[in-house]
Design an enzyme around this catalytic site. Structure first.
Site, PDB file in Angstrom:
ATOM      1  N   HIS A   1       0.808  -1.215   0.000  1.00 19.39           N
ATOM      2  CA  HIS A   1       0.000   0.000   0.000  1.00 19.39           C
ATOM      3  C   HIS A   1       0.844   1.270   0.000  1.00 19.39           C
ATOM      4  O   HIS A   1       0.626   2.167  -0.781  1.00 19.39           O
ATOM      5  CB  HIS A   1      -0.906   0.027   1.232  1.00 19.39           C
ATOM      6  N   PHE A   2       1.799   1.322   0.910  1.00 20.83           N
ATOM      7  CA  PHE A   2       2.542   2.568   1.092  1.00 20.83           C
ATOM      8  C   PHE A   2       3.986   2.466   0.643  1.00 20.83           C
ATOM      9  O   PHE A   2       4.595   3.442   0.276  1.00 20.83           O
ATOM     10  CB  PHE A   2       2.572   2.972   2.567  1.00 20.83           C
ATOM     11  N   GLY A   3       4.526   1.259   0.741  1.00 15.63           N
ATOM     12  CA  GLY A   3       5.954   1.117   0.595  1.00 15.63           C
ATOM     13  C   GLY A   3       6.357   0.395  -0.660  1.00 15.63           C
ATOM     14  O   GLY A   3       5.542  -0.117  -1.417  1.00 15.63           O
TER      15      GLY A   3
ATOM     16  N   VAL B   1       9.752  -2.206  -1.920  1.00 17.04           N
ATOM     17  CA  VAL B   1      10.938  -2.911  -1.451  1.00 17.04           C
ATOM     18  C   VAL B   1      11.818  -3.243  -2.655  1.00 17.04           C
ATOM     19  O   VAL B   1      11.340  -3.765  -3.656  1.00 17.04           O
ATOM     20  CB  VAL B   1      10.555  -4.198  -0.676  1.00 17.04           C
TER      21      VAL B   1
ATOM     22  N   LYS C   1      13.558  -1.117   2.071  1.00 15.00           N
ATOM     23  CA  LYS C   1      12.177  -0.636   2.023  1.00 15.00           C
ATOM     24  C   LYS C   1      12.133   0.873   2.146  1.00 15.00           C
ATOM     25  O   LYS C   1      12.731   1.448   3.045  1.00 15.00           O
ATOM     26  CB  LYS C   1      11.379  -1.262   3.161  1.00 15.00           C
TER      27      LYS C   1
ATOM     28  N   ASP D   1      -1.713  -6.728   9.952  1.00 20.96           N
ATOM     29  CA  ASP D   1      -1.679  -6.927   8.496  1.00 20.96           C
ATOM     30  C   ASP D   1      -1.128  -8.314   8.176  1.00 20.96           C
ATOM     31  O   ASP D   1      -0.346  -8.481   7.238  1.00 20.96           O
ATOM     32  CB  ASP D   1      -0.847  -5.818   7.845  1.00 20.96           C
TER      33      ASP D   1
HETATM   34  P1  ADP Z   1       4.352  -2.977   2.094  1.00 19.50           P
HETATM   35  O1  ADP Z   1       4.400  -2.399   3.467  1.00 19.50           O
HETATM   36  O2  ADP Z   1       4.426  -1.904   1.061  1.00 19.50           O
HETATM   37  O3  ADP Z   1       3.222  -3.952   1.923  1.00 19.50           O
HETATM   38  P2  ADP Z   1       6.165  -5.242   2.271  1.00 19.50           P
HETATM   39  O4  ADP Z   1       7.167  -5.141   3.365  1.00 19.50           O
HETATM   40  O5  ADP Z   1       4.975  -6.133   2.487  1.00 19.50           O
HETATM   41  O6  ADP Z   1       5.716  -3.772   1.857  1.00 19.50           O
HETATM   42  O7  ADP Z   1       6.920  -5.709   0.950  1.00 19.50           O
HETATM   43  C1  ADP Z   1       6.247  -5.788  -0.293  1.00 19.50           C
HETATM   44  C2  ADP Z   1       6.695  -7.039  -1.054  1.00 19.50           C
HETATM   45  O8  ADP Z   1       8.123  -7.013  -1.277  1.00 19.50           O
HETATM   46  C3  ADP Z   1       6.442  -8.347  -0.289  1.00 19.50           C
HETATM   47  O9  ADP Z   1       5.139  -8.851  -0.521  1.00 19.50           O
HETATM   48  C4  ADP Z   1       7.522  -9.265  -0.875  1.00 19.50           C
HETATM   49  O10 ADP Z   1       7.095  -9.796  -2.114  1.00 19.50           O
HETATM   50  C5  ADP Z   1       8.699  -8.307  -1.139  1.00 19.50           C
HETATM   51  N1  ADP Z   1       9.646  -8.301  -0.005  1.00 19.50           N
HETATM   52  C6  ADP Z   1       9.544  -7.569   1.109  1.00 19.50           C
HETATM   53  N2  ADP Z   1      10.574  -7.775   1.957  1.00 19.50           N
HETATM   54  C7  ADP Z   1      11.377  -8.680   1.361  1.00 19.50           C
HETATM   55  C8  ADP Z   1      12.626  -9.321   1.741  1.00 19.50           C
HETATM   56  N3  ADP Z   1      13.226  -9.036   2.911  1.00 19.50           N
HETATM   57  N4  ADP Z   1      13.174 -10.210   0.886  1.00 19.50           N
HETATM   58  C9  ADP Z   1      12.541 -10.486  -0.290  1.00 19.50           C
HETATM   59  N5  ADP Z   1      11.378  -9.933  -0.700  1.00 19.50           N
HETATM   60  C10 ADP Z   1      10.781  -9.029   0.102  1.00 19.50           C
HETATM   61 MG    MG Z   2       2.919  -5.845   2.649  1.00 19.29          MG
END
Ligand code: ADP
Ligand code: MG
Length: 314
Positions: free
Chosen positions: A45-47, A49, A68, A163
């Protein structure tokens, strides 16, 4: 004192053995100029990675990390959320929770980035549909236990995740999963026991318990409800044609905004729940149903879930 003098003399004669001052670097502070972007890993939604290599020597020997940051359109209003995600993740040490590595701050100190370990297999949502054949029901149950272990640890530190969903569970290897994404995690004071959300524009409503939808209250038991939905996703191998959203929309009919929430609350109040997936054994579905008790007090705890799931695996 004689020894000290001897050492001083030795050092005078051999300047090279003189101990160098230990550089005063914090290993959790990553410098932007050494961070090389490789590709996007995903966004929510907001971030956003990204996969990066932290390569201070500039010879591609540096380690791979997941970075992130906030999407530019959310920079201002979500900045506190990312800071609180960083502070929470920093304090958590558990084998089923993604490892915090540090932060990276842009020149001038504006946008902050969260640096965590990189898990090459991505989230369960990407992994499961592609690896159905090598993932047995007992593996899915083992993942479920691991998610509960991580959640139990989180709850014991008085945090509510808010979440929990397959998209936020990362795969370390064929056997191990970790909870990632602590963006919506909130601390609760133990005397309150719940957390109230103020703006719920972007809530993952189909994972939410009734009390979250009707009163914006989040208890530890609300995470248990979301865990039940997550377990449902695991059992369906995150098949999007059977996703919680697809099925709930099928039950309530297509609608928009607040109307969706009102209709969802209504079907839940009538006692309707996600159906048992074809491949799901009755006792496993029974556990999901115990996560989906209408009243938070009536729901099973993460501790009991761990015990029940472990018995099934024996
Ligand atoms: P948001 O807060 O925007 O939902 P997330 O932390 O859930 O962000 O990360 C979004 C996506 O990025 C995850 O669903 C995953 O597919 C990928 N991702 C996030 N962190 C990692 C990580 N440490 N290693 C590999 N993929 C990651
Ligand atoms: Mg997420």
């Amino acid at each position: 004192r004689a020894i000290v003098r001897d050492i001083d003399n030795l050092e005078k004669e051999n300047p090279s053995i003189k101990p160098q001052p230990v550089p005063d670097v914090d290993p959790t502070v990553f410098e932007m100029r050494f961070l090389r972007r490789i590709r996007d890993l995903g966004e929510g939604h907001f971030g956003k990675v990204e996969l990066c290599r932290y390569d201070p020597r500039g010879d591609r020997t540096g380690e791979l990390v997941a970075v992130k940051s906030l999407k530019p359109e959310n920079r201002d209003e979500q900045c506190n959320n990312l800071s609180s995600e960083i502070n929470i993740l920093k304090a958590l040490y558990h084998e089923n929770i993604v490892k915090y590595k540090g932060i990276c701050q842009e020149e001038g100190g504006q946008a902050i980035k969260l640096i965590m370990e990189y898990l090459p297999l991505g989230s369960l949502k990407e992994y499961l549909p592609r690896n159905k054949s090598k993932t047995s029901l007992s593996t899915l149950l083992s993942y479920s236990i691991q998610i509960c272990e991580g959640m139990e640890y989180l709850g014991s530190h008085f945090y509510i995740h808010r979440d929990l969903a397959a998209r936020n569970v990362l795969v370390e290897n064929e056997r191990t999963v970790k909870i990632g994404d602590f963006g919506l995690t909130k601390s609760i004071k133990d005397n309150e026991g719940y957390y109230t959300v103020k703006d719920d524009n972007d809530s993952p409503v189909f994972w939410y318990a009734p009390e979250c939808l009707t009163q914006c209250k989040f208890y530890l038991a609300s995470d248990v409800w979301s865990f039940g939905v997550t377990m449902y996703e695991l059992i369906t191998y995150c098949d999007s044609s059977k996703s919680p959203m697809t099925l709930f929309l099928g039950m309530i009919g297509r609608s928009q905004g607040q109307m969706t929430i009102i209709r969802l609350v209504k079907v839940l109040q009538e006692g309707r729940r996600l159906p048992r997936p074809e491949t799901c054994p009755e006792p496993v579905y029974d556990l999901m149903r115990r996560c989906w008790e209408q009243s938070p007090d009536g729901r099973i705890s993460f501790k009991c879930l761990i015990a029940e799931l472990s018995t099934m695996l024996k």
